[in-house]
Design a protein around this motif. Structure first.
Motif, PDB file in Angstrom:
ATOM      1  N   LEU A  39      24.287  -9.263   7.035  1.00  0.00           N
ATOM      2  CA  LEU A  39      23.050  -9.328   6.007  1.00  0.00           C
ATOM      3  C   LEU A  39      23.670  -8.444   4.874  1.00  0.00           C
ATOM      4  CD1 LEU A  39      20.389 -10.405   5.141  1.00  0.00           C
ATOM      5  CD2 LEU A  39      19.430  -8.175   6.102  1.00  0.00           C
ATOM      6  N   LEU A  40      24.158  -7.316   4.884  1.00  0.00           N
ATOM      7  CA  LEU A  40      24.766  -6.565   3.772  1.00  0.00           C
ATOM      8  C   LEU A  40      25.704  -7.097   3.015  1.00  0.00           C
ATOM      9  CD1 LEU A  40      24.583  -3.824   2.242  1.00  0.00           C
ATOM     10  CD2 LEU A  40      26.052  -2.874   3.963  1.00  0.00           C
ATOM     11  N   ALA A  41      26.448  -7.703   3.631  1.00  0.00           N
ATOM     12  CA  ALA A  41      27.734  -8.554   3.080  1.00  0.00           C
ATOM     13  C   ALA A  41      27.072  -9.608   2.160  1.00  0.00           C
ATOM     14  CB  ALA A  41      28.751  -8.974   4.129  1.00  0.00           C
ATOM     15  N   TRP A  42      26.204 -10.335   2.805  1.00  0.00           N
ATOM     16  CA  TRP A  42      25.617 -11.392   2.256  1.00  0.00           C
ATOM     17  C   TRP A  42      24.810 -10.967   0.686  1.00  0.00           C
ATOM     18  CZ3 TRP A  42      20.540 -12.404   0.771  1.00  0.00           C
ATOM     19  CH2 TRP A  42      20.272 -13.548   0.566  1.00  0.00           C
ATOM     20  N   ALA A  43      24.059  -9.873   0.731  1.00  0.00           N
ATOM     21  CA  ALA A  43      23.538  -9.171  -0.231  1.00  0.00           C
ATOM     22  C   ALA A  43      24.121  -8.755  -1.429  1.00  0.00           C
ATOM     23  CB  ALA A  43      22.564  -8.225   0.220  1.00  0.00           C
ATOM     24  N   GLU A  44      25.598  -8.022  -0.679  1.00  0.00           N
ATOM     25  CA  GLU A  44      26.575  -7.696  -1.826  1.00  0.00           C
ATOM     26  C   GLU A  44      26.964  -9.007  -2.691  1.00  0.00           C
ATOM     27  OE1 GLU A  44      29.323  -5.471   0.477  1.00  0.00           O
ATOM     28  OE2 GLU A  44      27.970  -3.733   0.440  1.00  0.00           O
ATOM     29  N   VAL A  73      37.772 -21.381  -1.000  1.00  0.00           N
ATOM     30  CA  VAL A  73      38.253 -21.932   0.386  1.00  0.00           C
ATOM     31  C   VAL A  73      39.191 -22.948  -0.088  1.00  0.00           C
ATOM     32  CG1 VAL A  73      37.653 -23.365   2.381  1.00  0.00           C
ATOM     33  CG2 VAL A  73      36.255 -21.282   1.693  1.00  0.00           C
ATOM     34  N   GLU A  74      38.888 -23.781  -1.180  1.00  0.00           N
ATOM     35  CA  GLU A  74      40.162 -24.756  -1.286  1.00  0.00           C
ATOM     36  C   GLU A  74      41.168 -24.131  -2.098  1.00  0.00           C
ATOM     37  OE1 GLU A  74      38.131 -27.584  -3.709  1.00  0.00           O
ATOM     38  OE2 GLU A  74      36.575 -28.245  -2.007  1.00  0.00           O
ATOM     39  N   ALA A  75      41.033 -23.018  -2.950  1.00  0.00           N
ATOM     40  CA  ALA A  75      42.153 -22.834  -3.872  1.00  0.00           C
ATOM     41  C   ALA A  75      42.880 -21.667  -3.074  1.00  0.00           C
ATOM     42  CB  ALA A  75      41.545 -22.068  -4.957  1.00  0.00           C
ATOM     43  N   ALA A  76      42.523 -20.759  -2.080  1.00  0.00           N
ATOM     44  CA  ALA A  76      43.185 -19.886  -1.211  1.00  0.00           C
ATOM     45  C   ALA A  76      44.439 -20.360  -0.593  1.00  0.00           C
ATOM     46  CB  ALA A  76      42.497 -19.163  -0.369  1.00  0.00           C
ATOM     47  N   PRO A  77      44.628 -21.453   0.053  1.00  0.00           N
ATOM     48  CA  PRO A  77      45.735 -21.944   0.610  1.00  0.00           C
ATOM     49  C   PRO A  77      46.707 -22.414  -0.542  1.00  0.00           C
ATOM     50  CG  PRO A  77      43.864 -22.994   1.896  1.00  0.00           C
ATOM     51  CD  PRO A  77      43.187 -22.043   0.480  1.00  0.00           C
ATOM     52  N   ASP A 144      42.713 -21.703   9.237  1.00  0.00           N
ATOM     53  CA  ASP A 144      41.334 -21.271   8.871  1.00  0.00           C
ATOM     54  C   ASP A 144      41.413 -20.414   7.740  1.00  0.00           C
ATOM     55  OD1 ASP A 144      38.420 -21.024   9.525  1.00  0.00           O
ATOM     56  OD2 ASP A 144      38.891 -18.728  10.060  1.00  0.00           O
ATOM     57  N   VAL A 145      40.269 -20.648   6.834  1.00  0.00           N
ATOM     58  CA  VAL A 145      40.142 -19.920   5.690  1.00  0.00           C
ATOM     59  C   VAL A 145      38.636 -19.416   5.490  1.00  0.00           C
ATOM     60  CG1 VAL A 145      40.221 -20.027   3.317  1.00  0.00           C
ATOM     61  CG2 VAL A 145      41.537 -21.337   4.480  1.00  0.00           C
ATOM     62  N   GLU A 146      38.458 -18.284   5.300  1.00  0.00           N
ATOM     63  CA  GLU A 146      37.111 -17.516   5.298  1.00  0.00           C
ATOM     64  C   GLU A 146      37.053 -16.616   4.431  1.00  0.00           C
ATOM     65  OE1 GLU A 146      34.280 -14.360   8.143  1.00  0.00           O
ATOM     66  OE2 GLU A 146      36.690 -15.061   8.794  1.00  0.00           O
ATOM     67  N   VAL A 147      35.938 -16.641   3.391  1.00  0.00           N
ATOM     68  CA  VAL A 147      35.572 -15.669   2.402  1.00  0.00           C
ATOM     69  C   VAL A 147      35.073 -14.583   2.972  1.00  0.00           C
ATOM     70  CG1 VAL A 147      34.512 -15.502  -0.045  1.00  0.00           C
ATOM     71  CG2 VAL A 147      35.589 -17.669   0.484  1.00  0.00           C
ATOM     72  N   GLN A 148      35.448 -13.489   3.019  1.00  0.00           N
ATOM     73  CA  GLN A 148      35.089 -12.214   3.443  1.00  0.00           C
ATOM     74  C   GLN A 148      34.338 -11.360   2.663  1.00  0.00           C
ATOM     75  OE1 GLN A 148      38.295 -10.057   5.450  1.00  0.00           O
ATOM     76  NE2 GLN A 148      38.130 -11.349   7.132  1.00  0.00           N
ATOM     77  N   ALA A 213      37.555 -11.519  -5.194  1.00  0.00           N
ATOM     78  CA  ALA A 213      37.007 -12.192  -3.848  1.00  0.00           C
ATOM     79  C   ALA A 213      38.257 -11.832  -2.740  1.00  0.00           C
ATOM     80  CB  ALA A 213      36.947 -13.678  -3.789  1.00  0.00           C
ATOM     81  N   ASP A 214      37.718 -11.349  -1.399  1.00  0.00           N
ATOM     82  CA  ASP A 214      38.698 -11.223  -0.307  1.00  0.00           C
ATOM     83  C   ASP A 214      38.602 -12.421   0.485  1.00  0.00           C
ATOM     84  OD1 ASP A 214      39.730  -8.610  -1.404  1.00  0.00           O
ATOM     85  OD2 ASP A 214      38.017  -7.717  -0.251  1.00  0.00           O
ATOM     86  N   VAL A 215      39.768 -13.135   0.655  1.00  0.00           N
ATOM     87  CA  VAL A 215      39.746 -14.307   1.241  1.00  0.00           C
ATOM     88  C   VAL A 215      40.690 -14.176   2.256  1.00  0.00           C
ATOM     89  CG1 VAL A 215      40.201 -16.893   1.348  1.00  0.00           C
ATOM     90  CG2 VAL A 215      39.308 -15.649  -0.750  1.00  0.00           C
ATOM     91  N   ALA A 216      40.323 -14.220   3.713  1.00  0.00           N
ATOM     92  CA  ALA A 216      41.263 -14.371   4.792  1.00  0.00           C
ATOM     93  C   ALA A 216      41.795 -15.596   5.301  1.00  0.00           C
ATOM     94  CB  ALA A 216      40.755 -13.569   6.222  1.00  0.00           C
ATOM     95  N   LEU A 217      42.906 -15.789   5.512  1.00  0.00           N
ATOM     96  CA  LEU A 217      43.606 -17.130   6.011  1.00  0.00           C
ATOM     97  C   LEU A 217      44.491 -17.067   7.321  1.00  0.00           C
ATOM     98  CD1 LEU A 217      43.914 -16.819   2.612  1.00  0.00           C
ATOM     99  CD2 LEU A 217      45.062 -19.143   2.896  1.00  0.00           C
ATOM    100  N   SER A 218      44.354 -17.889   8.266  1.00  0.00           N
ATOM    101  CA  SER A 218      44.899 -17.764   9.435  1.00  0.00           C
ATOM    102  C   SER A 218      45.874 -19.312   9.221  1.00  0.00           C
ATOM    103  CB  SER A 218      44.005 -18.248  10.716  1.00  0.00           C
ATOM    104  OG  SER A 218      44.773 -18.259  11.629  1.00  0.00           O
TER     105      SER A 218
END
Length: 249
Positions: A39-44, A73-77, A144-148, A213-218
């Motif tokens: 919830l805190l991450a969403w609020a930030e 998500v589309e641009a990170a890869p 996998d791509v995740e916007v953290q 933006a911090d984006v994690a890719l697997s």
């Protein structure tokens, strides 16, 4: 204690394979766990997007922030592939095509890449090429791509200007405020009163900002770094120049 400087091979493995000096995989930081952390991450994230829409009304009117997470998500890869292809081209040996190497060197530089990262990549690749190393980096599949995290650096700028005076960074609700040393003193001085301290914050908030933006890719990837072995040490000789016999073991 004197710190040891990382070699070019170690920098390459850390950048490409996320491996430490011993070759072990460096796992990325885990995403926020638990309901309140999420919830805190969403609020930030919502606060950062709200600030971006307020300071960039024209971009907000064009809808550039409506699907920001989807765009990330589309641009990170694509960004990772751009880095991999450029880095592999730069790391080719001297007999490779000069036009290709020059084009990759120009691509992996500001404004396409952060200046500090570009300098580190350039120094690493130059050291590898001088040593005669051959490097390959191929991305096979993005799993996998995740916007953290999404946050704003207020008071910062990527326009190329270099600030020479000392700076302080203050974190408030997940956002980062870049303050001069004088602003930090005024903000932390309780004798100034609430109004004066709010004026300092307002001055920083209304200054230049950077949306981060911090984006994690697997990914599944293939990387290879081959360097020639160092020449063996010369044989010990006596005063007449004849090789000394090796000791029995």
């Amino acid at each position: 204690k004197r710190l040891r400087t990382a070699t070019a091979e170690e920098v390459w493995r850390r950048l490409v394979n996320r491996a430490d000096e011993s070759g072990l995989f460096l796992r990325p930081l885990p995403p926020p766990q638990g309901f309140f952390a999420q919830l805190l991450a969403w609020a930030e994230k919502r606060l950062a997007l709200h600030h971006a829409t307020q300071v960039c009304p024209s971009a907000a009117a064009e809808g550039r922030f409506e699907h920001l997470e989807r765009d990330l998500v589309e641009a990170a890869p694509q960004c990772l592939r751009f880095l991999a292809e450029g880095l592999e081209a730069m790391a080719q040996p001297d007999h490779a095509g000069e036009a290709e190497v020059h084009g990759a060197t120009a691509s992996l530089a500001p404004p396409f890449l952060d200046s500090a990262l570009a300098e580190q990549i350039g120094a690493t690749v130059a050291a590898l090429r001088e040593k005669g190393c051959r490097a390959q980096w191929r991305l096979d599949e993005v799993k996998d791509v995740e916007v953290q995290r999404v946050f704003v650096i207020m008071g910062g700028s990527r326009c190329g200007t270099v600030a020479r005076d000392p700076k302080d960074i203050l974190c408030i609700f997940g956002q980062q405020l870049v303050l001069t040393r004088e602003q930090t003193k005024e903000l932390l001085n309780r004798r100034n009163g609430l109004q004066n301290r709010m004026e300092v914050l307002q001055d920083v908030v209304c200054h230049d900002s950077v949306l981060v933006a911090d984006v994690a890719l697997s990914v599944a990837q293939h990387s290879e770094l081959m360097c020639p072995r160092d020449d063996p040490p010369p044989s010990e000789t006596d005063t007449e120049g004849a090789p000394r016999p090796a000791a029995d073991s």
